[in-house]
Design a protein around this motif. Structure first.
Motif, PDB file in Angstrom:
ATOM      1  N   TYR A  28     -54.983 -12.224  18.903  1.00  0.00           N
ATOM      2  CA  TYR A  28     -53.855 -12.149  19.809  1.00  0.00           C
ATOM      3  C   TYR A  28     -53.923 -13.086  21.158  1.00  0.00           C
ATOM      4  CZ  TYR A  28     -56.439  -9.892  23.647  1.00  0.00           C
ATOM      5  OH  TYR A  28     -57.464  -9.612  24.771  1.00  0.00           O
ATOM      6  N   PRO A  29     -55.050 -13.619  21.652  1.00  0.00           N
ATOM      7  CA  PRO A  29     -54.961 -14.474  22.644  1.00  0.00           C
ATOM      8  C   PRO A  29     -54.621 -15.822  22.387  1.00  0.00           C
ATOM      9  CG  PRO A  29     -57.333 -13.553  22.392  1.00  0.00           C
ATOM     10  CD  PRO A  29     -56.755 -13.123  21.016  1.00  0.00           C
ATOM     11  N   LYS A  30     -54.096 -16.286  21.068  1.00  0.00           N
ATOM     12  CA  LYS A  30     -53.505 -17.437  20.535  1.00  0.00           C
ATOM     13  C   LYS A  30     -52.344 -17.302  20.852  1.00  0.00           C
ATOM     14  CE  LYS A  30     -56.635 -18.174  16.929  1.00  0.00           C
ATOM     15  NZ  LYS A  30     -56.954 -17.962  15.612  1.00  0.00           N
ATOM     16  N   HIS A  31     -51.736 -16.052  21.097  1.00  0.00           N
ATOM     17  CA  HIS A  31     -50.243 -15.732  21.157  1.00  0.00           C
ATOM     18  C   HIS A  31     -49.828 -15.281  22.520  1.00  0.00           C
ATOM     19  CE1 HIS A  31     -49.951 -15.880  16.815  1.00  0.00           C
ATOM     20  NE2 HIS A  31     -50.885 -15.253  16.882  1.00  0.00           N
ATOM     21  N   GLN A  59     -50.845 -15.683  26.876  1.00  0.00           N
ATOM     22  CA  GLN A  59     -51.415 -16.511  27.992  1.00  0.00           C
ATOM     23  C   GLN A  59     -51.649 -15.397  29.202  1.00  0.00           C
ATOM     24  OE1 GLN A  59     -48.907 -19.721  29.028  1.00  0.00           O
ATOM     25  NE2 GLN A  59     -49.511 -20.998  27.395  1.00  0.00           N
ATOM     26  N   GLU A  60     -52.828 -15.657  29.743  1.00  0.00           N
ATOM     27  CA  GLU A  60     -53.262 -14.946  30.913  1.00  0.00           C
ATOM     28  C   GLU A  60     -52.996 -13.516  30.859  1.00  0.00           C
ATOM     29  OE1 GLU A  60     -52.364 -16.657  34.550  1.00  0.00           O
ATOM     30  OE2 GLU A  60     -52.067 -18.715  33.805  1.00  0.00           O
ATOM     31  N   TYR A  61     -53.586 -12.844  29.608  1.00  0.00           N
ATOM     32  CA  TYR A  61     -53.273 -11.543  29.338  1.00  0.00           C
ATOM     33  C   TYR A  61     -54.699 -11.115  28.745  1.00  0.00           C
ATOM     34  CZ  TYR A  61     -51.953  -7.309  26.713  1.00  0.00           C
ATOM     35  OH  TYR A  61     -51.875  -6.318  25.978  1.00  0.00           O
ATOM     36  N   HIS A  62     -55.355  -9.965  29.621  1.00  0.00           N
ATOM     37  CA  HIS A  62     -56.741  -9.534  29.181  1.00  0.00           C
ATOM     38  C   HIS A  62     -56.390  -8.030  29.286  1.00  0.00           C
ATOM     39  CE1 HIS A  62     -57.968 -13.497  29.752  1.00  0.00           C
ATOM     40  NE2 HIS A  62     -57.268 -13.569  30.775  1.00  0.00           N
TER      41      HIS A  62
END
Length: 157
Positions: free
Chosen positions: A69-72, A74-77
């Protein structure tokens, strides 16, 4: 409003957890998915604060989704809680490497999952969410049989 995403291929668990969160945690929006692809779509569109993810979801595992999911986004954790029916040390180690908040083996109690979610919500907010903190304290008091929920947010316990 706090968003929670539940991703599990077991429809009974998805329904049960969805019902649990909508009835026991007022003010939370719950999304459910039964495949990794559906989960990824919700992650992209809704950006939930907490994701409850089953390890095994079919062709694409929950662990693969957590890595992907981090590939899709940005700046979301988001904060992640992994659930599984298997006692799998490899999956547990992988979850630790991905820094999940909690790793729960099925069957687990509603209480343990609710506490894990509320603790994740607190962690999501830099200074801590007063509402999540209050809900966590209230829920723990209920478990102990001392329900003081009538006090306001600023009242001392």
């Amino acid at each position: 409003m706090i968003k929670i995403l539940i991703v599990d291929d077991d429809l009974e668990i998805v329904r049960s957890l969805g019902t649990t969160f909508t009835t026991m945690l007022q003010g939370y929006q719950v999304f459910t998915a039964t495949t990794a692809n559906q989960g990824l779509n919700y992650i992209k569109q809704e950006r939930p604060e907490v994701i409850i993810m089953d390890v095994r979801l079919g062709p694409v595992s929950g662990m693969d989704l957590l890595e992907d999911y981090p590939k899709h986004t940005q700046e979301y954790h988001p904060h992640i809680i992994v659930i599984t029916a298997y006692d799998d040390e490899k999956a547990k180690k992988r979850a630790e490497e991905l820094k999940v908040d909690a790793y729960l083996q099925k069957p687990f109690s509603q209480e343990s999952l609710l506490i894990a979610v509320l603790e994740s919500v607190k962690k999501y907010h830099d200074s801590g969410s007063r509402n999540a903190d209050f809900a966590l304290q209230s829920f723990r008091r209920k478990l102990q049989g001392r329900d003081d929920t009538k006090k306001g947010l600023g009242d001392n316990p």
